[in-house]
Design a protein around this motif. Structure first.
Motif, PDB file in Angstrom:
ATOM      1  N   VAL A  88       1.005  -1.130  -0.325  1.00  0.00           N
ATOM      2  CA  VAL A  88      -0.323  -0.055  -0.022  1.00  0.00           C
ATOM      3  C   VAL A  88       1.129   1.321  -0.145  1.00  0.00           C
ATOM      4  N   GLY A  89       1.492   1.360   1.632  1.00  0.00           N
ATOM      5  CA  GLY A  89       2.550   2.543   1.018  1.00  0.00           C
ATOM      6  C   GLY A  89       3.681   2.894   0.116  1.00  0.00           C
ATOM      7  N   GLY A  90       4.288   1.508  -0.416  1.00  0.00           N
ATOM      8  CA  GLY A  90       5.053   1.643  -1.787  1.00  0.00           C
ATOM      9  C   GLY A  90       4.107   2.295  -2.862  1.00  0.00           C
ATOM     10  N   MET A  91       3.096   1.037  -3.383  1.00  0.00           N
ATOM     11  CA  MET A  91       2.407   1.893  -4.271  1.00  0.00           C
ATOM     12  C   MET A  91       2.168   3.623  -3.967  1.00  0.00           C
ATOM     13  N   ALA A  92       1.115   3.637  -3.325  1.00  0.00           N
ATOM     14  CA  ALA A  92       0.753   4.780  -3.293  1.00  0.00           C
ATOM     15  C   ALA A  92       2.149   6.772  -3.182  1.00  0.00           C
ATOM     16  N   VAL A  93       2.828   6.427  -2.572  1.00  0.00           N
ATOM     17  CA  VAL A  93       3.656   6.775  -2.241  1.00  0.00           C
ATOM     18  C   VAL A  93       5.309   7.025  -3.917  1.00  0.00           C
ATOM     19  N   VAL A 132      19.858  14.008  -4.526  1.00  0.00           N
ATOM     20  CA  VAL A 132      20.429  14.468  -3.285  1.00  0.00           C
ATOM     21  C   VAL A 132      19.505  14.663  -2.346  1.00  0.00           C
ATOM     22  N   LEU A 133      18.300  14.057  -2.809  1.00  0.00           N
ATOM     23  CA  LEU A 133      17.549  13.881  -1.529  1.00  0.00           C
ATOM     24  C   LEU A 133      17.780  12.109  -1.488  1.00  0.00           C
ATOM     25  N   GLN A 134      17.968  11.293  -2.322  1.00  0.00           N
ATOM     26  CA  GLN A 134      18.187   9.971  -2.081  1.00  0.00           C
ATOM     27  C   GLN A 134      19.809   9.419  -1.174  1.00  0.00           C
ATOM     28  N   ALA A 135      20.597  10.967  -0.913  1.00  0.00           N
ATOM     29  CA  ALA A 135      21.668  11.047  -0.295  1.00  0.00           C
ATOM     30  C   ALA A 135      21.028  11.578   1.001  1.00  0.00           C
ATOM     31  N   VAL A 136      19.992  12.418   1.385  1.00  0.00           N
ATOM     32  CA  VAL A 136      19.540  12.563   2.516  1.00  0.00           C
ATOM     33  C   VAL A 136      18.782  11.106   3.237  1.00  0.00           C
ATOM     34  N   SER A 137      18.464  10.615   1.999  1.00  0.00           N
ATOM     35  CA  SER A 137      18.009   9.169   2.583  1.00  0.00           C
ATOM     36  C   SER A 137      18.510   8.492   3.477  1.00  0.00           C
ATOM     37  N   LEU A 138      19.387   8.342   2.811  1.00  0.00           N
ATOM     38  CA  LEU A 138      20.483   7.186   3.048  1.00  0.00           C
ATOM     39  C   LEU A 138      21.093   7.530   4.141  1.00  0.00           C
ATOM     40  N   LEU A 178      10.581   4.379   2.785  1.00  0.00           N
ATOM     41  CA  LEU A 178       9.887   4.492   1.710  1.00  0.00           C
ATOM     42  C   LEU A 178      10.194   5.249   0.879  1.00  0.00           C
ATOM     43  N   ALA A 179      10.659   7.071   1.464  1.00  0.00           N
ATOM     44  CA  ALA A 179      10.984   7.949   0.593  1.00  0.00           C
ATOM     45  C   ALA A 179      12.478   7.489  -0.002  1.00  0.00           C
ATOM     46  N   SER A 180      13.112   6.297   0.389  1.00  0.00           N
ATOM     47  CA  SER A 180      14.554   5.891  -0.451  1.00  0.00           C
ATOM     48  C   SER A 180      14.093   5.117  -1.737  1.00  0.00           C
ATOM     49  N   SER A 181      13.081   4.303  -1.117  1.00  0.00           N
ATOM     50  CA  SER A 181      12.670   3.509  -2.300  1.00  0.00           C
ATOM     51  C   SER A 181      11.563   3.094  -3.353  1.00  0.00           C
ATOM     52  N   SER A 182      10.760   4.599  -2.572  1.00  0.00           N
ATOM     53  CA  SER A 182       9.571   4.622  -3.522  1.00  0.00           C
ATOM     54  C   SER A 182       9.422   5.864  -3.548  1.00  0.00           C
ATOM     55  N   GLY A 183       9.550   6.604  -2.742  1.00  0.00           N
ATOM     56  CA  GLY A 183       9.695   8.766  -3.324  1.00  0.00           C
ATOM     57  C   GLY A 183      10.372   8.744  -3.997  1.00  0.00           C
ATOM     58  N   VAL A 184      12.033   9.125  -3.609  1.00  0.00           N
ATOM     59  CA  VAL A 184      12.692   9.720  -4.294  1.00  0.00           C
ATOM     60  C   VAL A 184      13.357   8.521  -5.439  1.00  0.00           C
TER      61      VAL A 184
END
Length: 422
Positions: free
Chosen positions: A263-268, A294-300, A322-328
Protein backbone atom coordinates in the motif's frame (compact mmCIF):
# COMPACT_ATOMS: atom_id res chain seq x y z
CA UNK A 1 6.30 3.86 -42.49
CA UNK A 2 3.86 2.73 -45.22
CA UNK A 3 0.34 4.08 -45.56
CA UNK A 4 -1.16 0.73 -44.55
CA UNK A 5 0.84 0.70 -41.31
CA UNK A 6 -0.12 4.29 -40.56
CA UNK A 7 -3.79 3.53 -41.12
CA UNK A 8 -3.61 0.50 -38.85
CA UNK A 9 -2.04 2.59 -36.10
CA UNK A 10 -4.64 5.33 -36.44
CA UNK A 11 -7.52 2.83 -36.33
CA UNK A 12 -6.23 0.97 -33.27
CA UNK A 13 -8.26 1.41 -30.08
CA UNK A 14 -5.92 3.02 -27.54
CA UNK A 15 -8.07 1.89 -24.59
CA UNK A 16 -7.88 -1.78 -25.61
CA UNK A 17 -4.15 -1.58 -26.33
CA UNK A 18 -3.37 0.17 -23.04
CA UNK A 19 -5.43 -2.39 -21.11
CA UNK A 20 -3.62 -5.26 -22.83
CA UNK A 21 -0.08 -3.97 -22.39
CA UNK A 22 -0.88 -2.65 -18.90
CA UNK A 23 -1.65 -6.18 -17.74
CA UNK A 24 1.71 -7.39 -19.04
CA UNK A 25 3.59 -4.57 -17.31
CA UNK A 26 1.82 -5.39 -14.04
CA UNK A 27 2.80 -9.05 -14.43
CA UNK A 28 6.44 -8.25 -15.17
CA UNK A 29 6.62 -6.00 -12.12
CA UNK A 30 5.02 -8.67 -9.93
CA UNK A 31 7.99 -10.88 -10.82
CA UNK A 32 10.43 -8.04 -10.07
CA UNK A 33 8.81 -7.12 -6.75
CA UNK A 34 8.66 -10.76 -5.68
CA UNK A 35 12.26 -11.49 -6.64
CA UNK A 36 14.11 -8.37 -5.51
CA UNK A 37 11.99 -7.06 -2.63
CA UNK A 38 9.91 -9.87 -1.14
CA UNK A 39 12.29 -12.80 -1.58
CA UNK A 40 15.23 -11.20 0.32
CA UNK A 41 12.86 -10.46 3.22
CA UNK A 42 11.53 -14.03 3.27
CA UNK A 43 15.05 -15.45 3.16
CA UNK A 44 16.16 -13.21 6.04
CA UNK A 45 13.09 -14.25 8.00
CA UNK A 46 14.22 -17.86 7.49
CA UNK A 47 17.65 -16.97 8.91
CA UNK A 48 19.83 -16.91 5.78
CA UNK A 49 22.98 -14.71 5.98
CA UNK A 50 23.05 -11.41 4.10
CA UNK A 51 25.85 -12.32 1.70
CA UNK A 52 23.79 -15.29 0.49
CA UNK A 53 20.64 -13.17 0.24
CA UNK A 54 22.52 -10.79 -2.05
CA UNK A 55 22.90 -13.65 -4.53
CA UNK A 56 19.19 -13.34 -5.39
CA UNK A 57 20.22 -10.37 -7.55
CA UNK A 58 21.70 -12.87 -10.01
CA UNK A 59 18.13 -13.06 -11.31
CA UNK A 60 18.73 -9.59 -12.78
CA UNK A 61 21.15 -11.17 -15.27
CA UNK A 62 18.57 -11.87 -18.02
CA UNK A 63 17.24 -8.32 -17.73
CA UNK A 64 20.80 -7.04 -17.99
CA UNK A 65 21.63 -9.12 -21.06
CA UNK A 66 18.35 -9.07 -23.00
CA UNK A 67 19.84 -6.60 -25.48
CA UNK A 68 21.82 -9.58 -26.86
CA UNK A 69 18.71 -11.37 -28.10
CA UNK A 70 16.44 -8.32 -28.59
CA UNK A 71 17.28 -7.99 -32.33
CA UNK A 72 16.53 -11.69 -32.90
CA UNK A 73 13.25 -11.41 -30.98
CA UNK A 74 12.26 -8.36 -33.00
CA UNK A 75 13.11 -10.03 -36.30
CA UNK A 76 10.99 -13.04 -35.33
CA UNK A 77 8.18 -10.85 -33.98
CA UNK A 78 8.05 -8.79 -37.18
CA UNK A 79 8.46 -11.13 -40.18
CA UNK A 80 9.10 -9.59 -43.56
CA UNK A 81 5.44 -10.11 -44.41
CA UNK A 82 2.31 -10.92 -42.41
CA UNK A 83 0.98 -10.15 -38.94
CA UNK A 84 3.28 -9.68 -35.98
CA UNK A 85 3.96 -12.60 -33.65
CA UNK A 86 3.77 -10.57 -30.43
CA UNK A 87 0.96 -12.68 -28.95
CA UNK A 88 2.67 -16.02 -29.52
CA UNK A 89 5.84 -14.72 -27.83
CA UNK A 90 3.88 -13.36 -24.86
CA UNK A 91 1.85 -16.57 -24.54
CA UNK A 92 4.94 -18.79 -24.40
CA UNK A 93 6.87 -16.52 -22.02
CA UNK A 94 3.86 -16.12 -19.70
CA UNK A 95 3.41 -19.90 -19.50
CA UNK A 96 7.12 -20.38 -18.74
CA UNK A 97 7.02 -17.69 -16.02
CA UNK A 98 3.93 -19.23 -14.40
CA UNK A 99 5.45 -22.72 -14.58
CA UNK A 100 8.62 -21.36 -12.97
CA UNK A 101 6.64 -19.99 -10.04
CA UNK A 102 4.91 -23.36 -9.65
CA UNK A 103 8.34 -24.99 -9.53
CA UNK A 104 9.50 -22.40 -6.96
CA UNK A 105 6.56 -23.40 -4.76
CA UNK A 106 7.97 -26.95 -4.68
CA UNK A 107 11.61 -25.93 -4.16
CA UNK A 108 10.89 -23.78 -1.12
CA UNK A 109 12.66 -20.70 0.27
CA UNK A 110 15.52 -22.51 2.00
CA UNK A 111 17.07 -24.34 -0.99
CA UNK A 112 18.84 -21.21 -2.18
CA UNK A 113 20.83 -22.41 -5.22
CA UNK A 114 17.99 -24.21 -7.03
CA UNK A 115 15.60 -21.40 -6.07
CA UNK A 116 17.87 -18.78 -7.65
CA UNK A 117 18.12 -20.98 -10.75
CA UNK A 118 14.33 -21.06 -11.03
CA UNK A 119 14.05 -17.28 -10.68
CA UNK A 120 16.73 -16.79 -13.34
CA UNK A 121 14.60 -18.92 -15.70
CA UNK A 122 11.52 -16.85 -14.83
CA UNK A 123 13.46 -13.64 -15.47
CA UNK A 124 14.67 -14.98 -18.83
CA UNK A 125 11.09 -15.61 -19.93
CA UNK A 126 9.74 -12.33 -18.56
CA UNK A 127 12.51 -10.21 -20.09
CA UNK A 128 11.93 -11.81 -23.50
CA UNK A 129 8.22 -11.10 -23.23
CA UNK A 130 9.05 -7.51 -22.29
CA UNK A 131 10.87 -7.01 -25.61
CA UNK A 132 7.75 -8.10 -27.49
CA UNK A 133 5.46 -6.01 -25.29
CA UNK A 134 7.49 -2.82 -25.73
CA UNK A 135 7.74 -3.36 -29.46
CA UNK A 136 3.99 -3.99 -29.75
CA UNK A 137 3.17 -0.83 -27.77
CA UNK A 138 5.17 1.34 -30.15
CA UNK A 139 3.82 -0.50 -33.18
CA UNK A 140 0.13 -0.50 -32.21
CA UNK A 141 -0.28 2.96 -30.63
CA UNK A 142 -0.27 6.06 -32.79
CA UNK A 143 2.15 8.76 -31.67
CA UNK A 144 -0.58 10.88 -30.09
CA UNK A 145 -1.42 7.93 -27.80
CA UNK A 146 2.14 7.07 -26.74
CA UNK A 147 1.59 8.91 -23.45
CA UNK A 148 -1.12 6.43 -22.51
CA UNK A 149 1.31 3.61 -23.17
CA UNK A 150 3.87 5.25 -20.86
CA UNK A 151 1.18 5.69 -18.20
CA UNK A 152 0.41 1.96 -18.43
CA UNK A 153 4.10 1.16 -18.03
CA UNK A 154 4.64 3.39 -14.99
CA UNK A 155 1.32 2.62 -13.31
CA UNK A 156 1.69 -1.09 -14.02
CA UNK A 157 5.19 -1.09 -12.55
CA UNK A 158 4.03 0.29 -9.20
CA UNK A 159 0.89 -1.85 -9.02
CA UNK A 160 2.84 -4.98 -9.93
CA UNK A 161 5.63 -4.21 -7.48
CA UNK A 162 3.04 -3.65 -4.75
CA UNK A 163 1.45 -7.03 -5.49
CA UNK A 164 4.77 -8.85 -5.79
CA UNK A 165 6.42 -7.34 -2.73
CA UNK A 166 3.36 -6.57 -0.59
CA UNK A 167 0.55 -9.04 -1.23
CA UNK A 168 3.02 -11.89 -1.66
CA UNK A 169 4.59 -11.31 1.77
CA UNK A 170 1.17 -11.21 3.41
CA UNK A 171 0.23 -14.48 1.67
CA UNK A 172 3.51 -16.10 2.74
CA UNK A 173 2.90 -15.10 6.36
CA UNK A 174 -0.74 -16.22 6.35
CA UNK A 175 -0.83 -19.20 3.99
CA UNK A 176 2.76 -20.30 3.49
CA UNK A 177 5.32 -20.15 0.69
CA UNK A 178 3.72 -22.80 -1.54
CA UNK A 179 0.23 -21.31 -1.78
CA UNK A 180 1.63 -17.77 -2.10
CA UNK A 181 3.80 -18.61 -5.11
CA UNK A 182 0.99 -20.59 -6.79
CA UNK A 183 -1.32 -17.62 -6.34
CA UNK A 184 1.23 -15.35 -8.06
CA UNK A 185 1.54 -17.84 -10.93
CA UNK A 186 -2.24 -17.79 -11.48
CA UNK A 187 -2.28 -14.00 -11.31
CA UNK A 188 0.41 -13.76 -14.03
CA UNK A 189 -1.72 -15.80 -16.42
CA UNK A 190 -4.86 -13.78 -15.70
CA UNK A 191 -3.01 -10.52 -16.36
CA UNK A 192 -1.65 -11.81 -19.67
CA UNK A 193 -5.07 -12.85 -21.01
CA UNK A 194 -6.21 -9.42 -22.30
CA UNK A 195 -3.09 -9.20 -24.46
CA UNK A 196 -3.15 -12.82 -25.65
CA UNK A 197 -6.84 -12.67 -26.57
CA UNK A 198 -6.74 -9.23 -28.19
CA UNK A 199 -6.95 -9.10 -32.02
CA UNK A 200 -3.69 -8.61 -33.88
CA UNK A 201 -3.36 -5.34 -35.81
CA UNK A 202 -3.53 -5.59 -39.61
CA UNK A 203 -0.29 -6.38 -41.38
CA UNK A 204 1.43 -3.23 -42.70
CA UNK A 205 2.73 -5.09 -45.74
CA UNK A 206 6.42 -5.52 -46.51
CA UNK A 207 8.82 -4.77 -43.63
CA UNK A 208 12.38 -3.76 -44.46
CA UNK A 209 13.82 -2.50 -41.14
CA UNK A 210 16.07 -4.79 -39.09
CA UNK A 211 17.11 -3.73 -35.56
CA UNK A 212 20.88 -3.36 -35.04
CA UNK A 213 23.05 -3.11 -31.96
CA UNK A 214 25.97 -1.94 -34.10
CA UNK A 215 24.25 1.30 -35.03
CA UNK A 216 23.54 2.11 -31.38
CA UNK A 217 27.03 1.40 -30.08
CA UNK A 218 28.70 3.42 -32.85
CA UNK A 219 27.01 6.62 -31.60
CA UNK A 220 28.89 8.76 -29.10
CA UNK A 221 25.71 10.00 -27.40
CA UNK A 222 24.62 6.40 -26.73
CA UNK A 223 28.00 5.49 -25.22
CA UNK A 224 27.81 8.53 -22.94
CA UNK A 225 24.22 7.58 -22.09
CA UNK A 226 25.30 4.11 -21.02
CA UNK A 227 27.88 5.61 -18.65
CA UNK A 228 25.26 8.03 -17.33
CA UNK A 229 22.86 5.16 -16.70
CA UNK A 230 25.50 3.16 -14.82
CA UNK A 231 26.50 6.02 -12.53
CA UNK A 232 22.92 7.05 -11.85
CA UNK A 233 21.76 3.53 -11.02
CA UNK A 234 24.69 3.00 -8.65
CA UNK A 235 23.76 6.19 -6.81
CA UNK A 236 20.04 5.44 -6.62
CA UNK A 237 19.76 1.66 -6.18
CA UNK A 238 22.76 0.23 -4.39
CA UNK A 239 21.84 1.69 -1.03
CA UNK A 240 18.28 0.36 -1.05
CA UNK A 241 19.18 -3.27 -1.90
CA UNK A 242 19.34 -4.21 1.80
CA UNK A 243 16.33 -2.21 3.02
CA UNK A 244 14.09 -5.27 3.42
CA UNK A 245 16.57 -7.30 5.49
CA UNK A 246 17.43 -4.16 7.51
CA UNK A 247 13.76 -3.62 8.44
CA UNK A 248 13.37 -7.31 9.31
CA UNK A 249 16.43 -7.14 11.58
CA UNK A 250 15.00 -3.95 13.11
CA UNK A 251 11.96 -5.90 14.34
CA UNK A 252 9.42 -5.51 11.52
CA UNK A 253 7.43 -8.68 10.77
CA UNK A 254 6.64 -9.91 7.27
CA UNK A 255 2.97 -8.89 7.37
CA UNK A 256 3.79 -5.31 8.36
CA UNK A 257 6.58 -5.12 5.80
CA UNK A 258 4.24 -6.49 3.14
CA UNK A 259 1.63 -3.84 3.90
CA UNK A 260 4.26 -1.10 3.81
CA UNK A 261 5.75 -2.35 0.53
CA UNK A 262 2.31 -2.84 -0.98
CA UNK A 263 0.00 0.00 0.00
CA UNK A 264 2.65 2.51 1.03
CA UNK A 265 5.06 1.79 -1.80
CA UNK A 266 2.38 1.92 -4.47
CA UNK A 267 0.84 5.16 -3.19
CA UNK A 268 4.12 6.99 -2.62
CA UNK A 269 5.75 5.68 -5.78
CA UNK A 270 2.82 6.45 -8.05
CA UNK A 271 2.40 9.95 -6.61
CA UNK A 272 6.10 10.72 -6.98
CA UNK A 273 6.12 9.32 -10.53
CA UNK A 274 3.37 11.80 -11.45
CA UNK A 275 5.26 14.56 -9.65
CA UNK A 276 8.42 13.60 -11.52
CA UNK A 277 6.64 13.83 -14.85
CA UNK A 278 5.32 17.28 -14.00
CA UNK A 279 8.73 18.49 -12.81
CA UNK A 280 10.45 17.19 -15.94
CA UNK A 281 8.04 19.26 -18.03
CA UNK A 282 8.44 22.29 -15.77
CA UNK A 283 12.23 22.16 -15.36
CA UNK A 284 14.20 19.49 -17.22
CA UNK A 285 15.09 15.82 -16.85
CA UNK A 286 18.63 16.78 -15.87
CA UNK A 287 17.46 19.04 -13.02
CA UNK A 288 15.07 16.44 -11.64
CA UNK A 289 17.80 13.79 -11.73
CA UNK A 290 20.06 16.01 -9.66
CA UNK A 291 17.28 16.73 -7.17
CA UNK A 292 16.57 13.02 -6.78
CA UNK A 293 20.23 12.20 -6.16
CA UNK A 294 20.49 14.79 -3.39
CA UNK A 295 17.25 13.58 -1.79
CA UNK A 296 18.48 9.98 -1.99
CA UNK A 297 21.72 10.96 -0.25
CA UNK A 298 19.72 12.55 2.60
CA UNK A 299 17.46 9.50 2.98
CA UNK A 300 20.36 7.04 2.98
CA UNK A 301 22.29 9.17 5.48
CA UNK A 302 19.28 8.98 7.80
CA UNK A 303 19.16 5.19 7.46
CA UNK A 304 22.90 4.98 8.14
CA UNK A 305 22.49 7.05 11.31
CA UNK A 306 19.63 4.81 12.46
CA UNK A 307 21.70 1.67 11.84
CA UNK A 308 24.74 3.02 13.68
CA UNK A 309 22.63 4.18 16.63
CA UNK A 310 21.09 0.77 17.10
CA UNK A 311 17.75 1.56 15.53
CA UNK A 312 15.07 4.23 15.52
CA UNK A 313 11.30 4.39 16.08
CA UNK A 314 9.54 2.24 13.49
CA UNK A 315 7.59 5.18 11.98
CA UNK A 316 10.91 6.96 11.31
CA UNK A 317 12.47 3.87 9.76
CA UNK A 318 9.43 3.22 7.60
CA UNK A 319 9.29 6.85 6.50
CA UNK A 320 12.95 6.83 5.47
CA UNK A 321 12.57 3.47 3.73
CA UNK A 322 9.51 4.59 1.76
CA UNK A 323 11.14 7.89 0.85
CA UNK A 324 14.28 6.15 -0.41
CA UNK A 325 12.88 3.07 -2.15
CA UNK A 326 9.60 4.45 -3.50
CA UNK A 327 9.43 8.24 -3.46
CA UNK A 328 12.90 9.34 -4.50
CA UNK A 329 13.37 6.32 -6.74
CA UNK A 330 10.19 7.07 -8.70
CA UNK A 331 10.99 10.76 -8.96
CA UNK A 332 14.49 10.09 -10.27
CA UNK A 333 13.73 7.28 -12.66
CA UNK A 334 10.98 9.19 -14.42
CA UNK A 335 13.70 11.74 -15.23
CA UNK A 336 16.27 9.08 -16.15
CA UNK A 337 13.84 7.35 -18.51
CA UNK A 338 13.08 10.71 -20.10
CA UNK A 339 16.82 10.88 -20.81
CA UNK A 340 16.67 7.36 -22.24
CA UNK A 341 13.88 8.40 -24.60
CA UNK A 342 15.82 11.47 -25.71
CA UNK A 343 18.89 9.35 -26.42
CA UNK A 344 16.99 6.67 -28.35
CA UNK A 345 17.15 6.93 -32.13
CA UNK A 346 13.55 6.87 -33.46
CA UNK A 347 14.69 4.55 -36.25
CA UNK A 348 15.47 1.80 -33.72
CA UNK A 349 14.15 3.09 -30.41
CA UNK A 350 13.39 -0.41 -29.12
CA UNK A 351 17.01 -1.51 -29.37
CA UNK A 352 18.39 1.75 -27.95
CA UNK A 353 15.99 1.83 -25.01
CA UNK A 354 16.57 -1.87 -24.27
CA UNK A 355 20.34 -1.31 -24.28
CA UNK A 356 20.04 1.49 -21.71
CA UNK A 357 17.64 -0.57 -19.59
CA UNK A 358 20.10 -3.46 -19.64
CA UNK A 359 22.83 -1.25 -18.21
CA UNK A 360 20.38 -0.38 -15.42
CA UNK A 361 19.74 -4.07 -14.72
CA UNK A 362 23.41 -5.11 -14.88
CA UNK A 363 24.49 -2.41 -12.43
CA UNK A 364 21.54 -3.26 -10.15
CA UNK A 365 22.60 -6.90 -10.04
CA UNK A 366 26.19 -6.03 -9.11
CA UNK A 367 24.95 -3.60 -6.48
CA UNK A 368 22.61 -6.12 -4.86
CA UNK A 369 25.40 -8.66 -4.48
CA UNK A 370 27.89 -6.04 -3.28
CA UNK A 371 25.46 -4.48 -0.81
CA UNK A 372 24.80 -7.87 0.75
CA UNK A 373 28.54 -8.50 1.18
CA UNK A 374 29.23 -5.05 2.68
CA UNK A 375 26.26 -5.31 5.05
CA UNK A 376 27.27 -8.79 6.20
CA UNK A 377 30.90 -7.86 6.93
CA UNK A 378 30.73 -4.16 7.88
CA UNK A 379 27.12 -3.58 8.90
CA UNK A 380 24.08 -1.83 7.48
CA UNK A 381 25.34 1.58 8.58
CA UNK A 382 28.46 1.36 6.43
CA UNK A 383 26.44 0.15 3.45
CA UNK A 384 23.96 3.04 3.67
CA UNK A 385 26.67 5.63 4.38
CA UNK A 386 28.77 4.61 1.38
CA UNK A 387 25.69 4.72 -0.85
CA UNK A 388 24.75 8.18 0.48
CA UNK A 389 28.24 9.53 -0.22
CA UNK A 390 28.20 8.18 -3.76
CA UNK A 391 24.74 9.61 -4.46
CA UNK A 392 25.95 13.05 -3.42
CA UNK A 393 29.13 12.79 -5.48
CA UNK A 394 27.23 11.45 -8.50
CA UNK A 395 24.98 14.51 -8.85
CA UNK A 396 27.46 16.85 -10.60
CA UNK A 397 28.99 13.97 -12.56
CA UNK A 398 25.60 12.86 -13.90
CA UNK A 399 24.76 16.47 -14.82
CA UNK A 400 27.97 16.81 -16.81
CA UNK A 401 27.36 13.52 -18.64
CA UNK A 402 23.80 14.56 -19.45
CA UNK A 403 25.06 17.77 -21.04
CA UNK A 404 27.72 15.90 -23.05
CA UNK A 405 25.21 13.36 -24.28
CA UNK A 406 22.85 16.10 -25.46
CA UNK A 407 25.66 17.87 -27.31
CA UNK A 408 26.77 14.63 -28.96
CA UNK A 409 23.36 13.74 -30.38
CA UNK A 410 23.01 13.84 -34.17
CA UNK A 411 21.22 16.93 -35.40
CA UNK A 412 18.99 15.02 -37.81
CA UNK A 413 17.44 11.59 -37.35
CA UNK A 414 15.20 11.43 -40.36
CA UNK A 415 17.45 9.19 -42.45
CA UNK A 416 16.27 5.79 -43.71
CA UNK A 417 16.22 3.05 -41.10
CA UNK A 418 19.56 1.25 -40.71
CA UNK A 419 19.71 -2.18 -42.25
CA UNK A 420 22.79 -3.53 -40.50
CA UNK A 421 22.29 -6.76 -38.60
CA UNK A 422 23.25 -7.19 -34.95
Amino acid sequence: MGTGEAAARDLSSPAAIVLAIGGLYVGQSIIGGLTFIALPSVLRDRGLPLDQIGLTYLAVLPWALKFLWAPAVERYRLPSQGRSRSRSIVLVTALISAAGLCLASLVGPTSLVPLIGVFVLIALAASTGDIACDGHAVEALSERHHGWGNAAQVGGAYLGSALGSGLFLVLVARLGWGIATLAMAALLLVLALPFILSPAPPSPGLRTHQPSLRQALRRKDMRIGLLLAAIYVVAQKWGVAMLGPFLIDSGLDLVSLGIVNGVGGMAVGFACALLGGALVRLWSARTVMMLALVLQAVSLAGLAAAAWNGGAPQPVLLGLALASSSGVMALGFVALYAQFMALSDPRQAGIDFTLLQCMDALVSMAGGIGAGWVSQHFGYGTCFALAAAFALAAAPLAAALSVRAARSQPVARNLPAPAANA
